[in-house]
Design a protein around this motif. Structure first.
Motif, PDB file in Angstrom:
ATOM      1  N   ILE A 181       5.964  10.987   6.407  1.00 24.78           N
ATOM      2  CA  ILE A 181       6.506   9.708   6.874  1.00 24.78           C
ATOM      3  C   ILE A 181       5.873   9.405   8.230  1.00 24.78           C
ATOM      4  N   ILE A 182       5.280   8.232   8.334  1.00 24.75           N
ATOM      5  CA  ILE A 182       4.641   7.813   9.575  1.00 24.75           C
ATOM      6  C   ILE A 182       5.461   6.693  10.199  1.00 24.75           C
ATOM      7  N   PHE A 183       5.943   6.912  11.416  1.00 25.06           N
ATOM      8  CA  PHE A 183       6.567   5.861  12.206  1.00 25.06           C
ATOM      9  C   PHE A 183       5.433   5.156  12.961  1.00 25.06           C
ATOM     10  N   LYS A 184       4.941   4.075  12.381  1.00 22.81           N
ATOM     11  CA  LYS A 184       3.856   3.330  13.007  1.00 22.81           C
ATOM     12  C   LYS A 184       4.445   2.370  14.027  1.00 22.81           C
ATOM     13  N   ILE A 185       3.959   2.424  15.252  1.00 23.03           N
ATOM     14  CA  ILE A 185       4.520   1.603  16.319  1.00 23.03           C
ATOM     15  C   ILE A 185       4.010   0.172  16.176  1.00 23.03           C
ATOM     16  N   VAL A 186       4.907  -0.710  15.759  1.00 24.20           N
ATOM     17  CA  VAL A 186       4.588  -2.136  15.611  1.00 24.20           C
ATOM     18  C   VAL A 186       5.757  -2.894  16.232  1.00 24.20           C
ATOM     19  N   ALA A 187       5.619  -3.259  17.471  1.00 19.56           N
ATOM     20  CA  ALA A 187       6.742  -3.849  18.202  1.00 19.56           C
ATOM     21  C   ALA A 187       6.989  -5.303  17.839  1.00 19.56           C
ATOM     22  N   ASP A 188       5.957  -6.026  17.459  1.00 25.80           N
ATOM     23  CA  ASP A 188       6.065  -7.465  17.235  1.00 25.80           C
ATOM     24  C   ASP A 188       6.511  -7.770  15.804  1.00 25.80           C
ATOM     25  N   GLY A 247       0.805  -1.216   0.000  1.00 19.40           N
ATOM     26  CA  GLY A 247       0.000   0.000   0.000  1.00 19.40           C
ATOM     27  C   GLY A 247       0.825   1.247   0.000  1.00 19.40           C
ATOM     28  N   GLN A 248       0.882   1.941  -1.130  1.00 17.54           N
ATOM     29  CA  GLN A 248       1.535   3.233  -1.216  1.00 17.54           C
ATOM     30  C   GLN A 248       0.452   4.301  -1.183  1.00 17.54           C
ATOM     31  N   ALA A 249       0.417   5.049  -0.096  1.00 17.79           N
ATOM     32  CA  ALA A 249      -0.645   6.036   0.074  1.00 17.79           C
ATOM     33  C   ALA A 249      -0.171   7.389  -0.435  1.00 17.79           C
ATOM     34  N   GLY A 250      -0.127   7.542  -1.777  1.00 17.31           N
ATOM     35  CA  GLY A 250       0.284   8.812  -2.356  1.00 17.31           C
ATOM     36  C   GLY A 250       1.694   9.169  -1.977  1.00 17.31           C
ATOM     37  N   ASP A 251       1.873  10.307  -1.301  1.00 16.78           N
ATOM     38  CA  ASP A 251       3.192  10.759  -0.892  1.00 16.78           C
ATOM     39  C   ASP A 251       3.482  10.399   0.561  1.00 16.78           C
ATOM     40  N   THR A 252       2.901   9.315   1.039  1.00 20.23           N
ATOM     41  CA  THR A 252       3.088   8.907   2.425  1.00 20.23           C
ATOM     42  C   THR A 252       3.816   7.568   2.501  1.00 20.23           C
ATOM     43  N   LEU A 253       4.865   7.522   3.309  1.00 17.67           N
ATOM     44  CA  LEU A 253       5.587   6.290   3.573  1.00 17.67           C
ATOM     45  C   LEU A 253       5.334   5.902   5.021  1.00 17.67           C
ATOM     46  N   VAL A 254       4.934   4.653   5.240  1.00 17.13           N
ATOM     47  CA  VAL A 254       4.664   4.166   6.594  1.00 17.13           C
ATOM     48  C   VAL A 254       5.747   3.169   6.977  1.00 17.13           C
ATOM     49  N   TYR A 255       6.460   3.470   8.046  1.00 16.17           N
ATOM     50  CA  TYR A 255       7.568   2.648   8.525  1.00 16.17           C
ATOM     51  C   TYR A 255       7.163   1.962   9.822  1.00 16.17           C
ATOM     52  N   ALA A 256       7.354   0.644   9.893  1.00 18.51           N
ATOM     53  CA  ALA A 256       7.060  -0.102  11.116  1.00 18.51           C
ATOM     54  C   ALA A 256       8.187   0.116  12.116  1.00 18.51           C
ATOM     55  N   SER A 257       7.892   0.807  13.194  1.00 19.23           N
ATOM     56  CA  SER A 257       8.912   1.254  14.142  1.00 19.23           C
ATOM     57  C   SER A 257       8.698   0.645  15.517  1.00 19.23           C
ATOM     58  N   GLY A 258       9.782   0.578  16.282  1.00 21.03           N
ATOM     59  CA  GLY A 258       9.650   0.321  17.703  1.00 21.03           C
ATOM     60  C   GLY A 258       9.079   1.556  18.370  1.00 21.03           C
ATOM     61  N   ASP A 259       8.735   1.427  19.646  1.00 20.44           N
ATOM     62  CA  ASP A 259       8.101   2.545  20.352  1.00 20.44           C
ATOM     63  C   ASP A 259       9.146   3.533  20.871  1.00 20.44           C
ATOM     64  N   TYR A 260       8.691   4.753  21.077  1.00 17.39           N
ATOM     65  CA  TYR A 260       9.512   5.811  21.656  1.00 17.39           C
ATOM     66  C   TYR A 260       8.814   6.358  22.897  1.00 17.39           C
ATOM     67  N   THR A 261       9.592   6.602  23.938  1.00 13.06           N
ATOM     68  CA  THR A 261       9.051   7.314  25.097  1.00 13.06           C
ATOM     69  C   THR A 261       9.457   8.785  25.059  1.00 13.06           C
ATOM     70  N   ARG A 262      10.497   9.082  24.287  1.00 14.73           N
ATOM     71  CA  ARG A 262      10.946  10.455  24.060  1.00 14.73           C
ATOM     72  C   ARG A 262      11.881  10.445  22.863  1.00 14.73           C
ATOM     73  N   ILE A 263      12.134  11.625  22.297  1.00 14.56           N
ATOM     74  CA  ILE A 263      13.099  11.777  21.214  1.00 14.56           C
ATOM     75  C   ILE A 263      14.156  12.751  21.712  1.00 14.56           C
ATOM     76  N   ASN A 264      15.275  12.197  22.204  1.00 15.25           N
ATOM     77  CA  ASN A 264      16.280  12.987  22.904  1.00 15.25           C
ATOM     78  C   ASN A 264      17.676  12.532  22.463  1.00 15.25           C
ATOM     79  N   PRO A 265      18.135  12.963  21.305  1.00 20.62           N
ATOM     80  CA  PRO A 265      19.424  12.468  20.793  1.00 20.62           C
ATOM     81  C   PRO A 265      20.621  12.853  21.643  1.00 20.62           C
TER      82      PRO A 265
END
Length: 521
Positions: free
Chosen positions: A224-231, A35-53
């Motif tokens: 770009i969507i970081f979709k949280i999919v841990a499994d 599924g390519q939703a136009g100009d949207t890329l969906v990435y299966a990501s682990g979860d984040y509790t914060r974004i603190n590089p």
């Protein structure tokens, strides 16, 4: 050996067919849709509790939101980013960076040298507890001649300094006076990167929109969507249903896509290793440190690579095996149950009627902790524990609700940097350094690592790193097990992925050139 043979068979029976010779760039042959939703890329990501590089490592999302003064290209070489150029004065041991003008934060405020100084000083401040602090411990003074020039004066040379200046720069005007561990900013980050944060649904998805004012040019992909999919299994399923377009999968799940059209599979080499961390803060290892070589001999690394990784990796014997400074002649603990037992018996251990060794009236063994949510790590730990039990060392595996670095006995650890050899060695094995979670301390290791970072002469560094690897092998901090290559599966409409780039810990690094990626119409 019968127990291990049964476990070995169980792992093979769980696999969906034979291991491919390579996942690299292979496209499948039977029908499926992505599924390519136009100009949207969906990435299966682990979860984040914060974004603190500044405080944390390994956040894949960091490269989309932030920039450093320098960056790494597809060959992992240092190239300009927020800094257009720099020079190093050997006499004063000073790096001068000349910054890009006209760069703005995503809230419209101008980026200046003050932001750079604020970020590095925050990392260096011991009260902030950054695991990145050892990277900048040689910085003695930071000078700002003007808004677009910054000078770092070092006490001693650090040849990895340009690599470390890839550190994401944070906005001073939004973080000055804030708590660098708990500020609300790290839930609503603002950077200079190719994408900006649009929304964050906790535990569900992080949505990014392209930064129209990005200094390198507007990225082609709008969202770009970081979709949280841990499994892992869920990631594979959602790739097939078109709910996600890109995912890093376990080798078992990735090989199932080789015969399906609409997908491209990438086997990407990494510097990412796994091993057993021994917690020297725990009294058990203070009394039984001499038994660690027996543990190293007892692990059949090749069996783990074949059964768990399906061959997508290699046995590991040290932390620099995939680095130019790898020392092939260092002590190597090849699999040998006989040497494991011999080492135990020379240390005064005796075998009991139940088949386990004892010393001083106590059974030889430990609990191996594994972080939740990583099936590959758990599988590695379980097979390693079984192998250790086979030679008479009682090992059990647990998944604690929370990692207790100070109290646990051992942990299935992972590290690895594809960049300068100083990265993920000095701060991981150096006494008291920010990422030395084992409490390991060895004066020789400290000396050789310091010598290596202080010279830009490849011959000097080669000798120092060879000595480091010898000293570490003689007094192991970890029982190294394997290097884990990254298996990514992408919708075939995605273009721009640099398949030959060597990735880092957790397979991080695939997004290094995200501003150049495109989606098929």
């Amino acid at each position: 050996m019968k127990k291990f043979a049964v476990l070995f068979l169980v792992f093979f029976l769980t696999l969906m067919g034979c291991r491919p010779d390579s996942l690299q760039g292979e496209e499948a042959a039977s029908p499926a849709a992505v599924g390519q939703a136009g100009d949207t890329l969906v990435y299966a990501s682990g979860d984040y509790t914060r974004i603190n590089p500044a405080m944390d490592e390994h956040g894949e999302i960091n490269a989309l939101l932030f920039n450093g003064l320098t960056a790494h290209n597809g060959e992992n070489e240092v190239v300009p980013a927020l800094a257009e150029s720099w020079e190093f004065d050997e006499n004063s041991c000073a790096y001068t960076f000349h910054l890009r003008q006209g760069v703005r934060w995503q809230d419209g405020q101008p980026f200046t040298a003050g932001d750079v100084r604020f970020t590095i000083e925050a990392i260096m401040n011991p009260e902030n507890g950054s695991e990145n602090a050892p990277n900048f411990e040689d910085v003695e003074q930071i000078e700002i001649p003007d808004d677009y020039t910054i000078v770092f004066h070092l006490k001693v040379p650090n040849v990895a300094f340009l690599d470390y200046m890839t550190m994401a720069v944070l906005p001073r005007h939004l973080l000055e006076g804030e708590d660098m561990q708990s500020s609300d900013f790290f839930l609503h980050p603002i950077g200079t990167g190719p994408y900006r944060l649009e929304s964050w649904e906790t535990g569900q998805a992080i949505t990014l929109k392209r930064n129209e004012g990005y200094f390198k040019g507007t990225p082609a992909i709008e969202t770009i969507i970081f979709k949280i999919v841990a499994d892992d299994k869920a990631r594979a399923m959602q790739l097939r249903t078109g709910e996600v377009d890109l995912a890093q999968l376990s080798p078992q799940d990735a090989q199932g896509f080789l015969k399906e059209t609409g997908f491209t599979c990438y086997r990407m080499k990494t510097s990412d290793y796994r091993g057993i961390l021994f917690n020297f803060q725990n009294p058990y290892w203070q009394e039984n440190r001499d038994l660690i070589p027996a543990i190293c001999y007892a692990i059949d690394r090749q069996a783990i690579v074949e059964t768990v990784l399906l061959g997508e990796g290699v046995p590991a014997y040290g932390p620099l095996q995939r680095n130019v400074y790898h020392h092939e002649a260092a002590i190597r603990y090849d699999y040998s149950p006989e040497k494991a037992r011999e080492t135990l018996e020379k240390a005064g251990c005796t075998i009991g009627e139940d088949g386990f060794y004892e010393r001083g009236g106590e059974r030889v063994g430990f609990v191996l902790s594994v972080g939740a949510g990583d099936q590959v790590r758990l599988d590695i730990a379980q097979i390693a524990a079984q192998q250790l039990r086979e030679v008479g060392i009682e090992v059990s595996v647990e998944i604690p609700a929370r990692v207790d670095w100070g109290g646990q006995m051992a942990y299935l650890i992972g590290w690895g940097s594809p960049f300068d050899a100083d990265d993920h060695t000095y701060k991981v094995f150096g006494t008291g350094k920010g990422a030395n979670y084992s409490g390991y301390s060895n004066e020789q290791v400290d000396r050789f690592l310091t010598e290596a970072r202080a010279s830009d002469d490849p011959a000097v560094r080669s000798r120092a790193y060879a000595d480091f690897q010898e000293a570490l092998a003689a007094d192991p901090a970890y029982a190294f097990i394997c290097y884990v290559d990254a298996c990514y599966v992408a919708g075939s409409g995605i273009s721009g992925i640099s398949a030959d780039t060597v990735l880092g810990h957790h397979g991080v690094g695939i997004f290094w050139n995200i501003d150049e990626w495109t989606l098929a119409a």
